[in-house]
Each structure stands twice: as structure tokens, then as C-alpha cells.
Design an enzyme around this catalytic site. Structure first.
Site, PDB file in Angstrom:
ATOM      1  N   CYS A  13       0.839  -1.197   0.000  1.00 58.02           N
ATOM      2  CA  CYS A  13       0.000   0.000   0.000  1.00 58.02           C
ATOM      3  C   CYS A  13       0.872   1.244   0.000  1.00 58.02           C
ATOM      4  CB  CYS A  13      -0.948   0.007   1.206  1.00 58.02           C
ATOM      5  SG  CYS A  13      -0.082   0.055   2.795  1.00 58.02           S
ATOM      6  N   CYS A  16       3.597   1.731   2.568  1.00 58.64           N
ATOM      7  CA  CYS A  16       4.847   1.004   2.281  1.00 58.64           C
ATOM      8  C   CYS A  16       5.769   1.860   1.414  1.00 58.64           C
ATOM      9  CB  CYS A  16       4.548  -0.306   1.557  1.00 58.64           C
ATOM     10  SG  CYS A  16       3.493  -1.446   2.469  1.00 58.64           S
ATOM     11  N   ASP A 441       7.985  26.650 -33.486  1.00 59.77           N
ATOM     12  CA  ASP A 441       9.090  27.080 -34.331  1.00 59.77           C
ATOM     13  C   ASP A 441       8.735  26.737 -35.776  1.00 59.77           C
ATOM     14  OD1 ASP A 441      11.899  28.013 -34.676  1.00 59.77           O
ATOM     15  OD2 ASP A 441      12.154  25.975 -35.439  1.00 59.77           O
ATOM     16  N   ASP A 640      12.780  21.713 -32.848  1.00 59.64           N
ATOM     17  CA  ASP A 640      13.447  20.496 -33.315  1.00 59.64           C
ATOM     18  C   ASP A 640      14.344  19.873 -32.261  1.00 59.64           C
ATOM     19  OD1 ASP A 640      15.674  22.086 -33.246  1.00 59.64           O
ATOM     20  OD2 ASP A 640      15.887  22.241 -35.420  1.00 59.64           O
ATOM     21  N   ASP A 644      16.829  24.755 -30.749  1.00 51.72           N
ATOM     22  CA  ASP A 644      15.782  25.390 -29.947  1.00 51.72           C
ATOM     23  C   ASP A 644      15.889  25.015 -28.473  1.00 51.72           C
ATOM     24  OD1 ASP A 644      14.513  26.582 -32.207  1.00 51.72           O
ATOM     25  OD2 ASP A 644      13.654  24.635 -32.698  1.00 51.72           O
TER      26      ASP A 644
END
Length: 755
Positions: A13, A16, A441, A640, A644
Site C-alpha cells: 500500500c 509502504c 518554431d 526540433d 531550440d
């Protein structure tokens, strides 16, 4: 720093998860530890010079859990397969666990129902005869079927912690112990104020264990389905390759392929590894990796991606990436990392889960004492107090809190990969739905990123073919992208190019060369005017072409202009549809480019973008994104992924257009494996859908506990005489976590952007 992923054994759970994270975080040299309940893995970032794997294993074992072997523990070579077979050891172990759970819950549920029938049907069996039989059956089922629950609870108790199994063990243990005491020592039970023998809870304890195990079984089955995307990716890998060595073709296992090998791929076969075509042409179906449905034409010099499907032709390619370096291997690794990540939303659930189980234990004690002190009705006080206290223990479910977010992220990121979208993790997935502005772009994003000849205008008695032939011959000595576009067009038309002499380049203007004994000038207006040429109507045509987004290049023979060649970075055919779909999502769409304003606006009209940022130098892109953010916009930048990069990093969400063979551009938050812009729409729409599912899961997990824990305590009893039966509490608890996982699985039906 080193990043490593370990399987974690023994978690049940969300509490844990917190214990394992805290244990790992205490190791000196560990910078970050992130544990995922759905994948049952821990990702640890640590300094190997300070922290060792042995230390980490020791602290996790001290916390009551254990770490499995991580991939780095295993010997690897450059030719190690991309992924293990689908039926690996971990899968087999999970299947054995599922089979074992099924046996246990089936036997215990049948036993519990038979016990309930014996107790409540009018069979006229004396209780002093029936009770010992029930005790024997309950003891066997309790400690065989419930063994995993009691072992997990005991392991946690030995290390001073609690978990979901603690609640179930205490609840069922109390019901069983009370019933056993009444059965074995009925007179003593009566003297101490306990109840008559008919008030037994054997069937309650057994059925609760059955329902808890059933819930775990259903949950584990559903969790297996959340990893279906990884399985699908693994299944794409070819098993063999046909390589050419010393003039002989032979089929070898894919692990035997080495960089530099020549590989033949025939129609209908999968490309085994990444490479570059040397001879032959074909159409390849790359949809399994890029999401692009149409086959892609490929020829000599063009890259091919391993795991894609060859449709029609046969070709030979040189292997450039094998084993764990292939595109498929990178995708699998990135998706696995994303599926193991956490979303910011999970932090609240993690903090609550840390104190959840101790708080429920305290509430159970308070409930028992409250009933013993406050109740004064006709019904047996101890029975009601015990029933309410057990119901409180059983109804509480920290599993749902721990599973709501990671299961949705697993399915969401896996589904994104199916559509050619790689999402780095939960934070990116959650962040994508918040953006309200997207900056695209131009070059390589809205356009193809590769200039091509769009028009040839010839005058003064020169044909278009001769004009293009002479210009291409002159450009052979140039490396300019516009020159490459002219040469490429001439080659497409199969024009025979003569040799060129006396090549000379004029920076920023154009070139000059001697072709077939004639002087050829090729360049902009400034170049021809510097030679005293009068352009007249040719200049007007050039202005018209420039207004359409093309770059016009003048051609002159001797001292006479003979025409124009227009070169443009053509717009992707899907750009207009992608922009329309982005706007339909409620986003402001901007275009960012270094082109002059006239060209930029011409492109923006073609793709339907109103906001244009033109004449922006590469180093200024990040500043433009920052300006939009300063205006209060939440910005996604699409580029790209290379030049960029600063703008992608500056944006609230960076989206990189992948090349299909260089997926390592995941420095961005989201990477599009193919070039189709509509996958951006898919990424954002899927992000919103996934976050919606996460919110639903967390809401129901919180609401379930907030509403039903008071009901289990007995708040409805004074008004309606209703007290929650512990068996019903167990069923509700089991179904809560199953429903959260099942809700996340709905994301598998996501269909993506309209193509």
C-alpha cells in the site's frame, strides 16, 4: 550521480511506499528516491562513491522490505538484446503469485460461505457440536489462506511499522481470537461477560480474508494490464536478422548483429536494427513507433528504424545502432522511466498515507471504547463494539490512495508511446494540461525543414529545364541548403549536369561559375544589380514569390538575366489541421521564426496562425518565450530539440520534434518520435484525460475513506439502527483499489487526434 531502478519486494500500500522512500533517503549519498507502488520499483539517484547498493539493500530490509536485482547488476555488452523476452523471471513470479492468490481466495471464500450456511440456515445442529467444527475449519483457512497477510503484518511490526496488512490482520485476528475463546472456554467467557456461543465470528474472519485476497488478485490482474504498452513495445523487436558476411547471407539471432554489418530486409520482414540504406528502395510501415499510419518511402542514404515493417521492396542497409542503442531500446527505457515517475498530485496522497494506518488503528480503539462506554441499548454491547472496531480496521484502504496516480500514469504514458509521443514522466504529463499558449518554431516544425524548389521561371529564350540544369551545375561546388535544393530537383528530373569551372561564392549574395563555356550567376537581387543588370518585371515576379514564403534566386547568363528559381521550406501538409486542432483545445498559437516578416506572415497565413514572432535570432528565442510567460501565459514551446534547446528549457513545457532515429532528444518534456504535428494535439489531449482520471481516482479514494470510516464506526446506528457488517466492509475495501485501477485502464481506449 548514478540513477538506478530496483524492483521492491513486499510493498502492499501507499504507506509502504513512504517507508521505503524514507529508508533509502537516509542513506548518505542518496540524492533522490522515488518508489512506485504500481510498478513495484524504486528509482534511486545516488553517488556511487558514497552510497553502495549493499547499504541501500540493508536499510530497505531493515524497514521490512527487500530490493531485487537492478539491470545494472547484470552483465551487459553492446550486443545485449534490447529487451528481455516477454516471459521473463519477473513475469513468471508475478503469475505464480496470481495463481497462489486465486487458490487461497477461492478455498477461503467457499469455506466461509459453507460456514455461514451452517450457522444461519435452520439445520438444527447444536452449537456445542458445530462450534468446534467451525473452529477447526477456520483455523486451517485462517492460517493457510491468510498466511501472506499475517507474514506481511508481522514483518512490518518487527520493524516498528504498519501497513494495510496490519489492519486486516488485527481485524480478522480479533474476530477469530474472540470466537475461539468463546468456543474453547464457554464458561469462562460467560463469567467474564462475554457472549453466548451463538455469537461467533469464524465465518466473518474467513470471508474477510477471502475478500481481501480476492481484491489483491483482481488488483494484480489489472496492474498487469497497465504494463501492456511496454509489452507491446517489447513484442515489436525482430528475433533474427539476415546479414551479409564475406558474400554469404545467413540468418543470425538479433543479438549477433554488430555495428557495420550489412543486413538484407525482404518484403514483409521487420527491420532488425537501426541503420542506413545502401541499396534498394522500399516503403516502410513505421506506425508502431511513430504513430504515422502511411508507409514511408525510403531509398539509398536514408535511415531505417529497427522494429519497423518492410512493406514491398527489398533493400540492404548498414547497421548503425544495435542492442541497447537502438531507437526501440531508447523508447522502451524512456517509457519505463516515465511509468515509474510520480506526478505532483501524488505527494498529498503520500503524505496522508504515512500516518494513515496508525490513525486507523487509533480510530478502531476509540470506536471500541466508545461503544463499550456510551452504548446502553438492549443488544449485547461487546458484540456491537467488536463488530464496529473490526469494520473500521477492515474498511480503511490505503491501497486506493497509493494506486490512483501511478496506474493512470502507467497507462497514460504507455498509450502516448503507442501514438508516437514520449512523455518524460508524471510531472510533464500533469504540466501539459495546464498550458494555455503554444509557440511553434517554423523551420522543421510547421515546415519540412528541408528547402525544395517550388517554381522555375525562365525568360529570354531559355527553357526551364536548361535554366535548372545550368543552375544545378553551378551549385555543385556549394554547400548552401538552397543550392542543395536546386541540385536535388535537377536529380529528380534526371538532368545531366555538366562540369563547372572557376566557382566563386559571394557571401550573402550568391555564386558565380563557368558552365558549358558560359558565365552563370546565381543569387539575390543585390548580386545581379552589382553587375549593372536591369531586372524589370523579373523583380516583380520575385517580390510575388517572396510574399508567398519562397526565397527567389535570380539566374543570369553572361550579363543577361534569364530567370528565377524559387526555393521554399514547404509547409507540412498536416500543419493547418494541427493548428486548428490546437486552437480547438483553447490554446493561443504563436509562430516563432528567424525569417523576415513578409515570409513569416506568408507562412502563417498558410497554416492559419494569427500571432507571429518574426526575425528572431536563435539566441533570442528563449527571451521571447520568457516575455510571453511574463505576460501571464503558461507556455509550451515546440521545436526540433537541437538549436531550440534554450527555448525548450525556458518554456513551461518543452516539446521536441524527433527524427525517428535520434530519440535521445528527451531533454525536452515531451518528444514526438515522428514529425506529424497532430501528435502534439494527442499529447495535450491525453495529458488532460490522464489528469482527469488521476483526479477521479484520488477523489474516490479520499471520498471512500471519508464517508465509509464513520459509517463503520457506527454514526448511522443511533438514527437507523444500521451497523456495517465487517464482511461488507471487506468487500468494499477490496473493490475500492480494484475500481481505481480499472478506472485508469479506461485510458487504453484513448484514440488520439483525428488524422
Amino acid at each position: 550521480m548514478t540513477s538506478t531502478t530496483f524492483p521492491v519486494v513486499g510493498m502492499t500500500c501507499a504507506s509502504c511506499v513512504r517507508r521505503v522512500e524514507k529508508a533509502l533517503g537516509k542513506v548518505e549519498g542518496v540524492q533522490e528516491a522515488s518508489v512506485n507502488l504500481a510498478t513495484e520499483k524504486a528509482r534511486v539517484v545516488f553517488d556511487p562513491a558514497v552510497a553502495s547498493v549493499a547499504q541501500m539493500r540493508a536499510v530497505v530490509e531493515k524497514a521490512g522490505y527487500s530490493l531485487g536485482e537492478q539491470p545494472a547488476d547484470l552483465p551487459t555488452t553492446p550486443t545485449t538484446p534490447v529487451v528481455a523476452p516477454a516471459e521473463d523471471a519477473h513475469d513468471l513470479e508475478r503469475q505464480r503469485e496470481l495463481d497462489d492468490l486465486k487458490r487461497r481466495w477461492t478455498v477461503s471464500l467457499v469455506a466461509g460461505l459453507v460456514m455461514m450456511a451452517l450457522m444461519y440456515l435452520p439445520l438444527n445442529i447444536p452449537m456445542d457440536v458445530l462450534a468446534p467444527v467451525l473452529l477447526i475449519v477456520a483455523t486451517v483457512v485462517q492460517f493457510w489462506a491468510g498466511a501472506p497477510i499475517y507474514r506481511a503484518a508481522w514483518a512490518a511490526a518487527r520493524h516498528g511499522s504498519t501497513n494495510m496488512h496490519t489492519l486486516v490482520a488485527v481485524g480478522t485476528g480479533a474476530a477469530y481470537a474472540y470466537s475461539a475463546f468463546v468456543t474453547l472456554w464457554p464458561r469462562l467467557a460467560t463469567q467474564w461477560g462475554f457472549l453466548q456461543p451463538q455469537h461467533l465470528y469464524y465465518e466473518t474472519a474467513v470471508i474477510i480474508i477471502a475478500l481481501v485476497l480476492l481484491g489483491r488478485w483482481l488488483e494484480a490482474r489489472a496492474k498487469k494490464q497497465t504494463g501492456a504498452a511496454i509489452k507491446a513495445l517489447m513484442g515489436l523487436q525482430a528475433r533474427t536478422a539476415r546479414i551479409l558476411r564475406d558474400g554469404v547471407e545467413q540468418d543470425v539471432p538479433i543479438e549477433a548483429v554488430q555495428v557495420g554489418d550489412l543486413v538484407r530486409v525482404r518484403p514483409g520482414e521487420k527491420v532488425p536494427v537501426d541503420g542506413v540504406i545502401l541499396e534498394g528502395r522500399s516503403a516502410l510501415d513505421e506506425s508502431m513507433l511513430t504513430g504515422e499510419s502511411l508507409p514511408v518511402e525510403k531509398g539509398p542514404g536514408e535511415p531505417v528504424i529497427g522494429a519497423t515493417l518492410n512493406k514491398i521492396g527489398s533493400f540492404v542497409f548498414r547497421a548503425t545502432r544495435v542492442g541497447r542503442d537502438t531507437t526501440l531500446a531508447q523508447i522502451v527505457r524512456l517509457v519505463e522511466e516515465a511509468q515509474g515517475s510520480k506526478a505532483p498530485m501524488q505527494r498529498l496522497a503520500d503524505r496522508i498515507s504515512e500516518v494513515f494506518v496508525p490513525a486507523i488503528l487509533a480510530l478502531s480503539v476509540v470506536t471500541f471504547i466508545g461503544w463499550m462506554v456510551l452504548y446502553s441499548g438492549a443488544e449485547p454491547k461487546l458484540t456491537l463494539a467488536l463488530q464496529a472496531a473490526i469494520a473500521v480496521l477492515i474498511i480503511a484502504c490505503p491501497c486506493a490512495l497509493g494506486l490512483a496516480t501511478p496506474t493512470a500514469i502507467m497507462v497514460g504514458t504507455g498509450k502516448a508511446a503507442e501514438h508516437g509521443v514520449l512523455i518524460r514522466g508524471g510531472e510533464a504529463l500533469e504540466g501539459a494540461r495546464r498550458i494555455n499558449t503554444i509557440v511553434l518554431d517554423k523551420t522543421g516544425t510547421l515546415t519540412r525543414g528541408k528547402p525544395s524548389v517550388t517554381r522555375v521561371v525562365a525568360i529570354n529564350g531559355v527553357s526551364e529545364r536548361d535554366l535548372l540544369r545550368l543552375a544545378a551545375a553551378a551549385e555543385i561546388g556549394s554547400e548552401h541548403p538552397l543550392g542543395e535544393a536546386i541540385i536535388g530537383r535537377a536529380q529528380e528530373l534526371a538532368l545531366q549536369l555538366p562540369g563547372a569551372e572557376h566557382f566563386q561564392a559571394f557571401a550573402g549574395k550568391g555564386i558565380q561559375a563557368r558552365v558549358d563555356g558560359r558565365e552563370v550567376l546565381l543569387g539575390n537581387r543585390a548580386l545581379l544589380e552589382s553587375y549593372g543588370m536591369v531586372l524589370n518585371s523579373l523583380a516583380d515576379t520575385a517580390d510575388t514569390l517572396a510574399g508567398q514564403g519562397a526565397t527567389p534566386m535570380y539566374v543570369a547568363l553572361g550579363n543577361q538575366p534569364v530567370g528565377l528559381i524559387a526555393v521554399a521550406d514547404t509547409v507540412r501538409p498536416e500543419s493547418l489541421a494541427a493548428v486548428e486542432q490546437l486552437e480547438a483545445l483553447g490554446l493561443d498559437v504563436w509562430m516563432l521564426t528567424g525569417d523576415n516578416r513578409a515570409t513569416a506572415e506568408a507562412i502563417s497565413r498558410l497554416v492559419g496562425i494569427e500571432h507571429v514572432l518574426a526575425e528572431v535570432l536563435p539566441e533570442q528565442k528563449a527571451a521571447k518565450v520568457s516575455e510571453l510567460q511574463a505576460a501571464g501565459k503558461i507556455v509550451a514551446m515546440v521545436g526540433d530539440g537541437i538549436n531550440d534547446a534554450p527555448a525548450l528549457a525556458q518554456a513551461d513545457l518543452g516539446i521536441a520534434i524527433g527524427t525517428g532515429t535520434d530519440v535521445a532528444m528527451a531533454a525536452s518534456d515531451i518528444t514526438l518520435i515522428g514529425g506529424d504535428l497532430r501528435t502534439i494535439v494527442t499529447a495535450i489531449a491525453l495529458s488532460r484525460k490522464t489528469v482527469s482520471v488521476i483526479k477521479q481516482g484520488l477523489f474516490w479514494a479520499f471520498a471512500y475513506n471519508i464517508v465509509l470510516i464513520p459509517v463503520a464506526m457506527g454514526v448511522l446506528f443511533p438514527l437507523f439502527g444500521v451497523l456495517l457488517n465487517p464482511v461488507l466492509a471487506a468487500a468494499a475495501m477490496a473493490m475500492s483499489s480494484v475500481s481505481v485501477v480499472t478506472n485508469a485502464l479506461r485510458l487504453r481506449g484513448f484514440t488520439g487526434a483525428t488524422r
